[in-house]
Design a protein around this motif. Structure first.
Motif, PDB file in Angstrom:
ATOM      1  N   LEU A   5      52.372  44.684   2.684  1.00 44.43           N
ATOM      2  CA  LEU A   5      51.571  45.217   3.782  1.00 44.43           C
ATOM      3  C   LEU A   5      51.102  44.096   4.696  1.00 44.43           C
ATOM      4  N   LEU A   6      50.615  43.010   4.127  1.00 46.78           N
ATOM      5  CA  LEU A   6      50.144  41.881   4.937  1.00 46.78           C
ATOM      6  C   LEU A   6      51.289  41.260   5.731  1.00 46.78           C
TER       7      LEU A   6
ATOM      8  N   MET B 162      53.923  42.839   6.784  1.00 45.16           N
ATOM      9  CA  MET B 162      54.244  43.793   7.841  1.00 45.16           C
ATOM     10  C   MET B 162      53.265  43.666   9.014  1.00 45.16           C
ATOM     11  N   ILE B 163      51.977  43.550   8.689  1.00 39.26           N
ATOM     12  CA  ILE B 163      50.958  43.427   9.722  1.00 39.26           C
ATOM     13  C   ILE B 163      51.115  42.099  10.462  1.00 39.26           C
ATOM     14  N   ASP B 164      51.352  41.029   9.720  1.00 41.25           N
ATOM     15  CA  ASP B 164      51.522  39.708  10.326  1.00 41.25           C
ATOM     16  C   ASP B 164      52.714  39.694  11.271  1.00 41.25           C
ATOM     17  N   LYS B 165      53.798  40.340  10.854  1.00 43.45           N
ATOM     18  CA  LYS B 165      55.002  40.405  11.695  1.00 43.45           C
ATOM     19  C   LYS B 165      54.711  41.159  12.983  1.00 43.45           C
ATOM     20  N   ALA B 166      53.931  42.247  12.878  1.00 41.07           N
ATOM     21  CA  ALA B 166      53.590  43.028  14.072  1.00 41.07           C
ATOM     22  C   ALA B 166      52.702  42.227  15.013  1.00 41.07           C
ATOM     23  N   PHE B 167      51.713  41.509  14.457  1.00 37.65           N
ATOM     24  CA  PHE B 167      50.786  40.729  15.274  1.00 37.65           C
ATOM     25  C   PHE B 167      51.497  39.596  16.004  1.00 37.65           C
ATOM     26  N   ASN B 168      52.469  38.969  15.340  1.00 35.41           N
ATOM     27  CA  ASN B 168      53.075  37.750  15.870  1.00 35.41           C
ATOM     28  C   ASN B 168      54.467  37.970  16.440  1.00 35.41           C
ATOM     29  N   TYR B 169      54.852  39.235  16.648  1.00 32.25           N
ATOM     30  CA  TYR B 169      56.213  39.519  17.116  1.00 32.25           C
ATOM     31  C   TYR B 169      56.485  38.851  18.472  1.00 32.25           C
ATOM     32  N   ASP B 170      55.582  39.055  19.451  1.00 27.22           N
ATOM     33  CA  ASP B 170      55.801  38.492  20.785  1.00 27.22           C
ATOM     34  C   ASP B 170      55.851  36.972  20.737  1.00 27.22           C
ATOM     35  N   THR B 171      54.944  36.369  19.933  1.00 25.84           N
ATOM     36  CA  THR B 171      54.928  34.913  19.835  1.00 25.84           C
ATOM     37  C   THR B 171      56.205  34.397  19.191  1.00 25.84           C
ATOM     38  N   ASP B 172      56.655  35.084  18.140  1.00 23.90           N
ATOM     39  CA  ASP B 172      57.881  34.662  17.463  1.00 23.90           C
ATOM     40  C   ASP B 172      59.090  34.763  18.386  1.00 23.90           C
ATOM     41  N   VAL B 173      59.154  35.856  19.168  1.00 18.45           N
ATOM     42  CA  VAL B 173      60.264  36.019  20.108  1.00 18.45           C
ATOM     43  C   VAL B 173      60.223  34.927  21.164  1.00 18.45           C
ATOM     44  N   SER B 174      59.009  34.643  21.693  1.00 21.89           N
ATOM     45  CA  SER B 174      58.866  33.603  22.713  1.00 21.89           C
ATOM     46  C   SER B 174      59.262  32.244  22.164  1.00 21.89           C
ATOM     47  N   ASP B 175      58.814  31.942  20.936  1.00 24.22           N
ATOM     48  CA  ASP B 175      59.174  30.656  20.331  1.00 24.22           C
ATOM     49  C   ASP B 175      60.675  30.558  20.117  1.00 24.22           C
ATOM     50  N   ALA B 176      61.300  31.667  19.703  1.00 23.96           N
ATOM     51  CA  ALA B 176      62.746  31.661  19.479  1.00 23.96           C
ATOM     52  C   ALA B 176      63.492  31.436  20.791  1.00 23.96           C
ATOM     53  N   MET B 177      62.990  32.076  21.865  1.00 26.54           N
ATOM     54  CA  MET B 177      63.632  31.896  23.162  1.00 26.54           C
ATOM     55  C   MET B 177      63.482  30.457  23.639  1.00 26.54           C
ATOM     56  N   LYS B 178      62.288  29.895  23.459  1.00 25.54           N
ATOM     57  CA  LYS B 178      62.077  28.503  23.865  1.00 25.54           C
ATOM     58  C   LYS B 178      62.969  27.568  23.065  1.00 25.54           C
ATOM     59  N   ALA B 179      63.074  27.846  21.763  1.00 26.51           N
ATOM     60  CA  ALA B 179      63.938  27.019  20.923  1.00 26.51           C
ATOM     61  C   ALA B 179      65.388  27.128  21.370  1.00 26.51           C
TER      62      ALA B 179
END
Length: 251
Positions: free
Chosen positions: A182-183, A185-202
């Motif tokens: 559960l944690l 899942m919640i963490d992934k939802a909270f940080n989805y935009d940041t993770d996508v942005s970091d992946a794009m920058k990388a």
């Protein structure tokens, strides 16, 4: 001489068919817990035993609270016993052990103030409950078209989707059962935009580095990398003459 007989030996019914194995008590227990407790996994004994210990401690705490209340007023035990056994209704049991006048305390006495305070709490709780129910109905009416549109676009069944939300997210949170899944899942939802942005920058940095490496590799004698507009002799040889349509379009 032995007498010949045409009788054939009786064939045992279901011969060779294995008898269905009865589940062990451990298997039965684990099945019960998996059905009752969200996140219970018998394969993860540390986590499962932790959940069982937590439930046991909560039950013991609740039993102590009830026991302390009964010790303060033993009549409460008789009231609860009669209600649970079906011997009396709640009102009948209260009158039986507290008397019909237990709510008729004289105004101005501590008993009256205690009763009046309880009535105010009851009214406030009833009003808050009604307000929450009205708000929920209003919100769900407004949300239904959004939910249906989202599920249609994703190819989900709305009822199954909402049931999953309740079973996997809402119910565990409301009951205080926070699992690792559960944690995560919640963490992934909270940080989805940041993770996508970091992946794009990388990806951009990696792409730029690859281009720089390519330009250095293709750099020609005059110092101008091919990627910046210089044309090598090999490129000139391979280039094709422009067609009539291309020339006409550029005229």
């Amino acid at each position: 001489m032995e007498k010949e007989t045409n009788e054939k030996p009786a064939v045992q019914e279901n011969a060779g068919v294995e008898k269905e194995r009865k589940p062990t008590n451990k298997e039965r227990f684990n099945s019960m817990m998996m059905a009752k407790m969200e996140g219970y996994n018998p394969e993860d004994e540390e986590s499962s035993y932790g959940m069982l210990i937590e439930i046991y401690n909560k039950n013991e705490e609740q039993k102590k609270i009830l026991s302390d209340a009964i010790n303060r007023d033993p009549r409460l035990a008789s009231v609860l016993s009669d209600i649970v056994s079906g011997k009396r209704s709640s009102g009948n049991a209260l009158v039986r052990y507290y008397g019909r006048d237990f709510l008729s305390a004289e105004e101005g006495t501590p008993e009256y103030e205690d009763i009046a305070s309880a009535e105010e709490e009851r009214k406030k709780e009833a009003e808050e409950l009604a307000a929450r129910e009205n708000e929920y109905k209003k919100n769900i009416d407004e949300s239904t078209p959004i939910i249906e549109q989202f599920c249609n676009e994703k190819g989900y069944n709305p009822d199954d989707f909402l049931n999953d939300i309740w079973d996997k997210i809402a119910s565990p949170i409301l009951s205080g059962r926070y699992t690792t899944e559960l944690l995560a899942m919640i963490d992934k939802a909270f940080n989805y935009d940041t993770d996508v942005s970091d992946a794009m920058k990388a990806g951009e940095v990696k792409g730029r580095n690859e281009n720089v490496h390519k330009m250095r590799k293709d750099q020609i004698g005059d110092g101008m990398p091919t990627g910046l507009g210089a044309v090598t002799q090999e490129t000139k040889k391979k280039s094709k003459p422009k067609s009539f349509l291309q020339l006409a379009s550029e005229a």
